[in-house]
Design a protein around this motif. Structure first.
Motif, PDB file in Angstrom:
ATOM      1  N   GLU A 174       0.800  -1.215   0.000  1.00 39.77           N
ATOM      2  CA  GLU A 174       0.000   0.000   0.000  1.00 39.77           C
ATOM      3  C   GLU A 174       0.837   1.271   0.000  1.00 39.77           C
ATOM      4  O   GLU A 174       0.319   2.360   0.227  1.00 39.77           O
ATOM      5  CB  GLU A 174      -0.944  -0.012   1.206  1.00 39.77           C
ATOM      6  N   ASP A 175       2.134   1.128  -0.258  1.00 40.60           N
ATOM      7  CA  ASP A 175       3.000   2.309  -0.244  1.00 40.60           C
ATOM      8  C   ASP A 175       2.864   3.091  -1.552  1.00 40.60           C
ATOM      9  O   ASP A 175       2.814   2.506  -2.640  1.00 40.60           O
ATOM     10  CB  ASP A 175       4.462   1.889  -0.039  1.00 40.60           C
ATOM     11  N   GLU A 176       2.844   4.394  -1.442  1.00 38.16           N
ATOM     12  CA  GLU A 176       2.676   5.240  -2.624  1.00 38.16           C
ATOM     13  C   GLU A 176       3.876   5.150  -3.568  1.00 38.16           C
ATOM     14  O   GLU A 176       3.743   5.376  -4.774  1.00 38.16           O
ATOM     15  CB  GLU A 176       2.464   6.696  -2.195  1.00 38.16           C
ATOM     16  N   ASP A 231       1.036   3.530   6.859  1.00 38.64           N
ATOM     17  CA  ASP A 231       0.501   2.360   6.150  1.00 38.64           C
ATOM     18  C   ASP A 231       0.558   1.152   7.060  1.00 38.64           C
ATOM     19  O   ASP A 231       1.608   0.614   7.318  1.00 38.64           O
ATOM     20  CB  ASP A 231       1.346   2.120   4.889  1.00 38.64           C
TER      21      ASP A 231
END
Length: 676
Positions: A118-120, A475
């Motif tokens: 889920e890291d940008e 996150d």
């Protein structure tokens, strides 16, 4: 029998990860307009590393059958007689490193799918780790010092980018700058060593340098009583001290844990930090000519192995415990280098890469399962919730402490035996350090293991549970607060299982060819008469099974058992004891808590001294001497002279005629005076 390797195949090994990195880094980020998504980005990079791994295994197979490669791929430029080239040298040492780098990198790539889900910066992260793989492969495959230095600096640059990956996090930015600056200190020594080699040999090519090594060994360093080869080797090793985090240039590595866990496994356990060990092993024909340099290496390694282990005892962050373990094990490898047991050092490099990558990725899995809590004081009882992470972490810990039949046992005990047989100055202290380190390693490793996986569940008591103690506070995969731990997804635990297999088995099957046999014969040079430690160890070796059985009659096994037993008693049976000990030895605890005050010394003494020196050179040298004394003074003098000369350049003929008459009169007067 294969006798040659294909240049195009070898070229594909580093280029495949580079292509994957470019695809993800350009097309998968805002830089290239986000043309491709996450799936395409990780597919491109994983495919590139997978291709590199398959080709590396095929290369290793050919090398084991006798194939070798040493040739220029591309000639960049020629300056006088100095050639600057890109070329590959593939022998046993290179082939082993290629397999380790690509295999661990592939495991980290797979693991990253789940960990960074889920890291940008998902695509950017894949681009970085694939670029790192390219850089490391260029380093280990090089056949000349120029390409070695390129790979050396490239892995440092990518490490900087990855440690500061979360660039909005102040501690990460501080950590990556610290790593960058400390490595520059080591690299200054490294480039001085390379410069001396080029100055006295006129070449950057390994084979040509090694051919001239006996001549270098006879030369003195101008203006001193030192041998030139000693100065060269110490300068090269200073580079290794920075990259492989040896005391006192180790201070950057624990702070680098601010980066995401996958890079802790890839860069700071398995690959980049071992570059210094690889470089010294590759340069063994030079180091064998200087006992002074070898003794220096052994003592530095011994200090790192023991004193960094002490710091691991008091750490509560799960990643920092493993980080200090890495420092200690790098010290073991360095001690082996100092004992001229280069093959033992790279053997431990290989086994350590697998079980330490396993421990780092296992720590990351625990962090995920604990909803990004990293403090081992607020864990406990995780075993029943995360069975796969538990068993693989246990196997990694058993390998780390040197349990007989595990991979770490064979490499670690080989180092201890090699140091025992060494006769160089400093070997006595080194032997004490590596023996004491066995107990210390077992203690802090199983302290972490027991606090995380056994005992009472303490995660609901964590005062930071709702605020994020973690590296990833933005996150937490949709989990919050005091929820129960959970096993990680399959993309996380599959790499753990695949790393656990070599962590258990690879030492048993490879110690004989790598340490006793001829696998590194043409890659590593040892003067057995001057440095007989490895030869004496080989005489005592009677097979891997016999070595494991013999361990039951030697001190290291019982020191390790004592460390495990003491950690169990202190943290499972009598958990009040550690606090009581801490109170009774508070000055010692404060010393360890402040990491021997080395950070304080660096920041308050060395940094201020360097700043003062820089300011002095700037104001006194640049502004005072150069700007005021040279630049400004020169134009003022020219202006003054011009003003005088301008007055005699009137443009009138009668002025010039008068000057000529006066000149003739002066000359006549002078000659008349001489005649008298």
């Amino acid at each position: 029998m294969t006798t040659s390797l294909s240049a195009s195949t070898l070229l594909a090994v580093p280029l495949a990860p580079l292509v994957g990195s470019l695809v993800a880094g350009i097309l998968g980020t805002t830089f290239g307009g986000n043309v491709i998504g996450r799936k395409a980005s990780h597919t491109a990079t994983i495919l590139g590393v997978f291709v590199a791994m398959v080709l590396s295994f095929l290369t290793l197979k050919d090398v084991m059958q006798g194939a070798r490669f040493n040739a220029t791929i591309y000639e960049w430029m020629v300056i006088g007689g100095l050639k600057m080239e890109i070329g590959f040298l593939v022998d046993g040492l290179t082939a082993m490193m290629m397999v380790v780098v690509t295999f661990v990198s592939l495991m980290v790539h797979l693991y990253t799918i789940g960990y960074m889900e889920e890291d940008e910066g998902y695509n950017r992260f894949f681009a970085y780790i694939s670029l790192f793989t390219f850089s490391m492969l260029m380093l280990v495959m090089s056949n000349n010092l120029l390409q070695l230095f390129f790979g050396w600096e490239a892995v440092g640059l990518v490490s900087y980018l990855l440690i500061g990956f979360w660039f909005n996090k102040p501690t990460a930015i501080f950590a990556n700058m610290k790593a960058f600056l400390v490595n520059r200190v080591g690299d200054f020594g490294f480039i001085l060593g390379i410069g001396l080699i080029v100055a006295y040999t006129g070449t950057l090519n390994y084979a040509e340098v090694f051919a001239k090594a006996p001549e270098l060994g006879k030369l003195g360093f101008p203006g001193t009583e030192w041998l030139l080869i000693t100065v060269i080797c110490i300068c090269l090793f200073i580079g290794a001290m920075g990259k492989s985090a040896q005391f006192p240039l180790h201070v950057w590595l624990p702070d680098s844990m601010e980066g995401p866990t996958p890079i802790s496994a890839l860069i700071h356990a398995a690959t980049m930090v071992t570059a210094g060990i690889f470089m010294v092993s590759r340069m063994s024909p030079l180091f064998e000519l200087s006992d002074t340099a070898l003794s220096f290496i052994m003592v530095i390694g011994a200090i790192t192995a023991l004193f960094m282990g002490f710091l691991g005892i008091i750490q509560n962050d799960i990643k920092r415990v493993v980080a200090y373990s890495t420092l200690s094990q790098l010290g073991y490898m360095t001690v082996a280098l100092g004992a001229s047991a280069y093959s033992v050092a790279v053997f431990h490099l290989m086994t350590h890469a697998f079980f330490k990558a396993l421990l780092f990725l296992g720590a990351g899995s625990v962090i995920m399962g604990m909803h990004h809590n990293q403090d081992i004081r607020w864990m406990g009882g995780v075993r029943k919730y995360m069975p796969i992470t538990w068993i693989t972490s246990l196997l990694g810990s058993l390998a780390l402490i040197g349990t007989p039949l595990f991979s770490g046992f064979y490499s670690k005990d080989s180092i201890i035996e090699a140091v025992h047989f060494s006769h160089l100055p400093g070997s006595g202290f080194a032997y004490f350090a590596v023996m004491a380190g066995v107990f210390v390693t077992a203690f802090y490793s199983f302290r972490m293991y027991f606090l995380v996986f056994h005992g009472a569940e303490r995660y609901d008591q964590n005062p930071d549970a709702h605020h994020g103690h973690d590296e990833h506070h933005h996150d937490d995969h949709g989990h919050h607060g005091d929820a129960k731990p959970h096993e990680s997804p399959w993309v996380v635990w599959v790499p753990l299982v695949l790393l656990a297999i070599p962590s258990v088995l690879i030492g048993f099957f490879t110690i004989e060819p790598m340490v006793i046999g001829k696998f590194f014969a043409d890659a590593i040079t040892v003067n057995a008469q001057a440095h007989p430690a490895l030869a004496e160890f080989a005489e005592e070796f009677h097979g891997p099974l016999s070595m494991a059985l013999h361990a039951f009659s030697t001190a290291p096994l019982y020191l390790a058992l004592a460390g495990v037993a003491l950690s169990y008693y202190m943290y499972m049976v009598n958990p009040a004891l550690p606090a009581a000990i801490k109170r009774s030895v508070m000055p010692v605890y404060n010393l360890l808590e402040n990491k021997y005050y080395l950070d304080w010394i660096n920041e308050n003494i060395l940094a201020k001294a360097a700043r003062g020196l820089g300011t002095g050179l700037w104001k006194g040298g640049d502004q005072g001497l150069i700007e005021t004394g040279v630049v400004n003074a020169s134009w003022k003098i020219v202006g003054a002279v011009s003003a005088v000369v301008r007055k005699v350049q009137s443009g009138y003929i009668y002025h010039y005629a008068m000057a000529m008459i006066l000149g003739v009169f002066v000359l006549m007067t002078y000659f008349v005076w001489l005649a008298k």
